[in-house]
Design a protein around this motif. Structure first.
Motif, mmCIF file in Angstrom:
data_model
loop_
_atom_site.group_PDB
_atom_site.id
_atom_site.type_symbol
_atom_site.label_atom_id
_atom_site.label_comp_id
_atom_site.label_asym_id
_atom_site.label_seq_id
_atom_site.Cartn_x
_atom_site.Cartn_y
_atom_site.Cartn_z
ATOM 1 N N PHE A 8 0.662 -1.177 -0.084
ATOM 2 C CA PHE A 8 0.081 0.009 -0.099
ATOM 3 C C PHE A 8 0.888 1.371 -0.002
ATOM 4 O O PHE A 8 1.905 1.213 0.704
ATOM 5 C CB PHE A 8 -0.931 -0.126 1.053
ATOM 6 C CG PHE A 8 -2.018 1.230 1.097
ATOM 7 C CD1 PHE A 8 -3.236 0.773 0.329
ATOM 8 C CD2 PHE A 8 -1.848 2.189 1.613
ATOM 9 C CE1 PHE A 8 -4.255 1.450 0.303
ATOM 10 C CE2 PHE A 8 -2.987 3.357 1.543
ATOM 11 C CZ PHE A 8 -4.236 2.945 0.631
ATOM 12 N N HIS A 111 0.339 0.555 -7.584
ATOM 13 C CA HIS A 111 -0.382 -0.167 -6.292
ATOM 14 C C HIS A 111 -1.528 0.923 -5.952
ATOM 15 O O HIS A 111 -1.230 2.104 -6.096
ATOM 16 C CB HIS A 111 0.670 -0.491 -5.455
ATOM 17 C CG HIS A 111 1.578 0.627 -5.133
ATOM 18 N ND1 HIS A 111 2.649 0.898 -6.032
ATOM 19 C CD2 HIS A 111 1.723 1.541 -4.051
ATOM 20 C CE1 HIS A 111 3.358 2.029 -5.466
ATOM 21 N NE2 HIS A 111 2.775 2.392 -4.369
ATOM 22 N N ASP A 112 -2.128 0.444 -4.944
ATOM 23 C CA ASP A 112 -3.426 1.336 -4.479
ATOM 24 C C ASP A 112 -2.323 2.247 -3.309
ATOM 25 O O ASP A 112 -1.523 1.762 -2.836
ATOM 26 C CB ASP A 112 -4.227 0.396 -3.545
ATOM 27 C CG ASP A 112 -5.142 -0.373 -4.544
ATOM 28 O OD1 ASP A 112 -5.401 0.165 -5.701
ATOM 29 O OD2 ASP A 112 -6.087 -0.867 -4.224
ATOM 30 N N LYS A 113 -2.861 3.624 -3.177
ATOM 31 C CA LYS A 113 -2.497 4.394 -2.575
ATOM 32 C C LYS A 113 -3.146 5.498 -1.829
ATOM 33 O O LYS A 113 -4.243 5.838 -2.157
ATOM 34 C CB LYS A 113 -1.455 5.456 -3.356
ATOM 35 C CG LYS A 113 -0.467 4.738 -4.582
ATOM 36 C CD LYS A 113 0.217 5.906 -5.246
ATOM 37 C CE LYS A 113 0.801 5.100 -6.349
ATOM 38 N NZ LYS A 113 -0.231 4.631 -7.528
ATOM 39 N N TRP A 128 -5.151 12.696 -7.380
ATOM 40 C CA TRP A 128 -6.515 11.890 -7.295
ATOM 41 C C TRP A 128 -7.402 11.828 -8.415
ATOM 42 O O TRP A 128 -7.873 10.918 -8.685
ATOM 43 C CB TRP A 128 -7.054 11.841 -5.987
ATOM 44 C CG TRP A 128 -7.536 13.127 -5.640
ATOM 45 C CD1 TRP A 128 -6.967 14.239 -5.040
ATOM 46 C CD2 TRP A 128 -8.866 13.786 -6.129
ATOM 47 N NE1 TRP A 128 -7.919 15.330 -4.759
ATOM 48 C CE2 TRP A 128 -9.059 14.962 -5.582
ATOM 49 C CE3 TRP A 128 -9.921 13.152 -6.820
ATOM 50 C CZ2 TRP A 128 -10.207 15.991 -5.872
ATOM 51 C CZ3 TRP A 128 -11.337 13.828 -6.963
ATOM 52 C CH2 TRP A 128 -11.353 15.117 -6.523
ATOM 53 N N LYS A 132 -6.439 6.546 -10.869
ATOM 54 C CA LYS A 132 -7.289 5.357 -10.084
ATOM 55 C C LYS A 132 -6.678 4.560 -9.036
ATOM 56 O O LYS A 132 -7.515 3.877 -8.303
ATOM 57 C CB LYS A 132 -7.945 4.726 -11.373
ATOM 58 C CG LYS A 132 -8.617 5.434 -12.271
ATOM 59 C CD LYS A 132 -9.713 6.465 -11.578
ATOM 60 C CE LYS A 132 -10.255 7.350 -12.623
ATOM 61 N NZ LYS A 132 -10.793 8.418 -12.154
ATOM 62 N N SER A 133 -5.367 4.611 -8.942
ATOM 63 C CA SER A 133 -4.700 3.849 -7.841
ATOM 64 C C SER A 133 -4.661 4.336 -6.478
ATOM 65 O O SER A 133 -4.470 3.922 -5.457
ATOM 66 C CB SER A 133 -3.463 3.432 -8.472
ATOM 67 O OG SER A 133 -2.641 4.715 -8.369
ATOM 68 N N ILE A 134 -5.318 5.759 -6.417
ATOM 69 C CA ILE A 134 -5.225 6.551 -5.401
ATOM 70 C C ILE A 134 -6.759 6.168 -4.851
ATOM 71 O O ILE A 134 -7.796 6.462 -5.515
ATOM 72 C CB ILE A 134 -5.273 8.053 -5.469
ATOM 73 C CG1 ILE A 134 -3.696 8.359 -5.769
ATOM 74 C CG2 ILE A 134 -5.582 8.802 -4.289
ATOM 75 C CD1 ILE A 134 -3.270 9.750 -6.104
ATOM 76 N N VAL A 135 -6.762 5.487 -3.642
ATOM 77 C CA VAL A 135 -8.025 5.107 -2.984
ATOM 78 C C VAL A 135 -8.743 5.844 -1.904
ATOM 79 O O VAL A 135 -9.488 5.482 -1.227
ATOM 80 C CB VAL A 135 -8.083 3.514 -2.814
ATOM 81 C CG1 VAL A 135 -7.685 2.656 -4.030
ATOM 82 C CG2 VAL A 135 -6.993 3.249 -2.008
ATOM 83 N N HIS A 166 -8.881 -2.377 3.581
ATOM 84 C CA HIS A 166 -8.822 -2.369 2.237
ATOM 85 C C HIS A 166 -7.896 -3.480 1.663
ATOM 86 O O HIS A 166 -8.164 -3.906 0.533
ATOM 87 C CB HIS A 166 -8.002 -0.903 1.759
ATOM 88 C CG HIS A 166 -7.924 -0.866 0.327
ATOM 89 N ND1 HIS A 166 -9.006 -0.418 -0.583
ATOM 90 C CD2 HIS A 166 -6.820 -0.997 -0.716
ATOM 91 C CE1 HIS A 166 -8.406 -0.399 -1.855
ATOM 92 N NE2 HIS A 166 -7.392 -0.817 -1.870
ATOM 93 N N CYS A 167 -6.758 -3.700 2.462
ATOM 94 C CA CYS A 167 -5.674 -4.711 1.990
ATOM 95 C C CYS A 167 -6.248 -6.243 2.524
ATOM 96 O O CYS A 167 -5.553 -6.922 2.175
ATOM 97 C CB CYS A 167 -4.546 -4.403 2.393
ATOM 98 S SG CYS A 167 -3.693 -2.866 1.657
#
Length: 179
Positions: A8, A111-113, A128, A132-135, A166-167
């Motif tokens: 993350f 990766h999600d961030k 953001w 789209k990887s910014i969650v 989230h993970c």
């Protein structure tokens, strides 16, 4: 073959508070019994060794890798010797087993961030809207038009809980670690 790491990211522009947030998250998650590793991407030249030390002399003599080992820690310094910096996946492959890898920087990776926004400190446009990887967002006030989860950067417990949920990280007792 080892299982891939759960990763993350913490991202944002320079001086937005990424390092402070990441360090606070490591402390919070470690206090919950999780093992956390980190990767920090630097856009500038850096050196963890000092001129005149034995390991510095090894590197300057041409050693491609120099391991520095003590009773408290060890590090391997790898000289790129003109080659490109390795991709994030290669660095992840070198890490040992852990519950979570927190990544600072690498804003263009997939990766999600969570993006850290600090008021007027940054004149750069937020990431953001186009990434789209910014969650989630860490900001003192919710950005206009943002529908992502938004946390105060000082609410470390809530941000840590969000990341764990989230993970889908499971604690040592088999329960969801976010609980």
């Amino acid at each position: 073959m080892a299982e891939p790491h759960v990763v993350f990211g913490v991202t944002g522009w320079k001086n937005s508070g990424k390092t402070t947030l990441l360090a606070n998250l490591v402390s919070e998650l470690s206090s919950r019994g999780l093992t956390v590793s980190t990767i920090k991407h630097a856009h500038h030249s850096f050196d963890i060794d000092h001129e005149g030390t034995d390991s510095w002399k090894h590197r300057k003599a041409g050693a491609k890798e120099t391991a520095l080992v003590s009773a408290n820690r060890w590090a391997i310094m790898h000289e790129l010797q003109g080659h490109d910096e390795p991709p994030l996946e290669d660095i992840l492959a070198r890490l040992g087993e852990c519950d979570l890898v927190l990544i600072e920087g690498y804003k263009r990776e997939g990766h999600d961030k969570i993006e850290v926004l600090r008021g007027e400190r940054s004149r750069d446009a937020p990431l953001w809207p186009d990434d789209k990887s910014i969650v989630a967002i860490a900001a003192e006030t919710r950005p206009q038009g943002c529908t992502l989860p938004c946390f105060n950067p000082d609410d470390i417990a809530s941000i840590a809980g969000f990341i764990l949920e989230h993970c889908a990280i499971v604690g040592k007792d088999g329960r969801n670690a976010a609980e």
